[in-house]
Write an enzyme that holds these catalytic residues in place. Structure first.
Site, PDB file in Angstrom:
ATOM      1  N   ASP A   1       0.856  -1.194   0.000  1.00 47.82           N
ATOM      2  CA  ASP A   1       0.000   0.000   0.000  1.00 47.82           C
ATOM      3  C   ASP A   1       0.886   1.237   0.000  1.00 47.82           C
ATOM      4  O   ASP A   1       1.877   1.302   0.734  1.00 47.82           O
ATOM      5  CB  ASP A   1      -0.879  -0.008   1.256  1.00 47.82           C
ATOM      6  CG  ASP A   1      -1.421   1.371   1.611  1.00 47.82           C
ATOM      7  OD1 ASP A   1      -2.550   1.683   1.233  1.00 47.82           O
ATOM      8  OD2 ASP A   1      -0.705   2.136   2.302  1.00 47.82           O
ATOM      9  N   ASP A   2       0.540   2.203  -0.825  1.00 50.63           N
ATOM     10  CA  ASP A   2       1.109   3.544  -0.661  1.00 50.63           C
ATOM     11  C   ASP A   2      -0.070   4.479  -0.516  1.00 50.63           C
ATOM     12  O   ASP A   2      -1.042   4.394  -1.269  1.00 50.63           O
ATOM     13  CB  ASP A   2       1.984   3.957  -1.840  1.00 50.63           C
ATOM     14  CG  ASP A   2       2.836   5.173  -1.474  1.00 50.63           C
ATOM     15  OD1 ASP A   2       3.598   5.073  -0.497  1.00 50.63           O
ATOM     16  OD2 ASP A   2       2.740   6.210  -2.153  1.00 50.63           O
ATOM     17  N   SER A   3      -0.004   5.316   0.482  1.00 46.65           N
ATOM     18  CA  SER A   3      -1.173   6.139   0.784  1.00 46.65           C
ATOM     19  C   SER A   3      -0.746   7.537   1.186  1.00 46.65           C
ATOM     20  O   SER A   3       0.419   7.797   1.489  1.00 46.65           O
ATOM     21  CB  SER A   3      -2.000   5.494   1.906  1.00 46.65           C
ATOM     22  OG  SER A   3      -1.179   5.175   3.003  1.00 46.65           O
TER      23      SER A   3
END
Length: 197
Positions: free
Chosen positions: A74-76
């Site tokens: 995940d990149d958020s």
């Protein structure tokens, strides 16, 4: 839907990992940290261009060490209408100097003081399956920044994020109402819909 294998989370961020596990569990799926399989590794430096590049880089990195697993990354980030050139892909790096969650939220509250409080949280997921097929999914939370921290069901941004059309922060909502609203839950749902029956 067919039974899916365990999703192995490519992250050294324990808060992110725990929330992803919670979101997967809420949807009836199982996920765990890559550190349950191998010793912690140092990830390559992230780029500052797109969420997708960062998520793909992390997923591919761990997939090299765990080729038999379904590895997900995940990149958020947080996107503030009041400050379109701040945060976003570099949210974690810009907020890293904050010593604790309360200080982090205080900084966000200060950034939007007397400005637009409209906010978007973005989660970009990349899954690398054991047969090296890549899936990409995205989820968004839309709402506003509260005027102060409120609630006990959650930490960090949950205390100041108010879902669109609501008056309470995420941390003031029970899990059955809160979890479906999270950007990471929405991204996971988008991913599962691509995996098919």
């Amino acid at each position: 839907m067919k039974t899916l294998p365990t999703f192995v989370i490519a992250s050294n961020n324990s808060n992110k990992t725990n929330e992803l596990i919670e979101c997967f569990n809420f949807l009836g799926l199982h996920a765990q940290s890559y550190q349950d399989f191998i010793a912690p590794l140092e990830f390559p430096n992230e780029a500052t261009t797109t969420y997708l590049d960062n998520a793909r880089g992390k997923a591919l990195f761990i997939a090299k060490y765990l080729p038999e697993e379904w590895v997900i990354a995940d990149d958020s980030g947080m996107e503030l209408q009041a400050l379109p050139d701040e945060l976003g892909v570099t949210t974690a790096r810009q907020l890293k100097p904050c010593q604790n969650m309360n200080e982090l939220n205080d900084k966000i509250l200060a950034l939007v003081a007397n400005k637009s409080r409209i906010v978007k949280m973005v989660s970009q997921l990349v899954l690398i399956t054991s047969n090296k097929v890549e899936f990409i999914a995205r989820g968004e939370f839309k709402g506003t920044i509260a005027t102060r921290e409120c609630g006990t069901n959650g930490t960090s941004f949950d205390l100041i994020l108010v879902p669109q059309g609501m008056q309470q922060t995420l941390a003031q909502l029970p899990d059955r109402e809160k979890l479906p609203l999270l950007h990471r839950t929405k991204a996971i749902k988008n991913l599962i819909s691509q995996l098919g029956d």
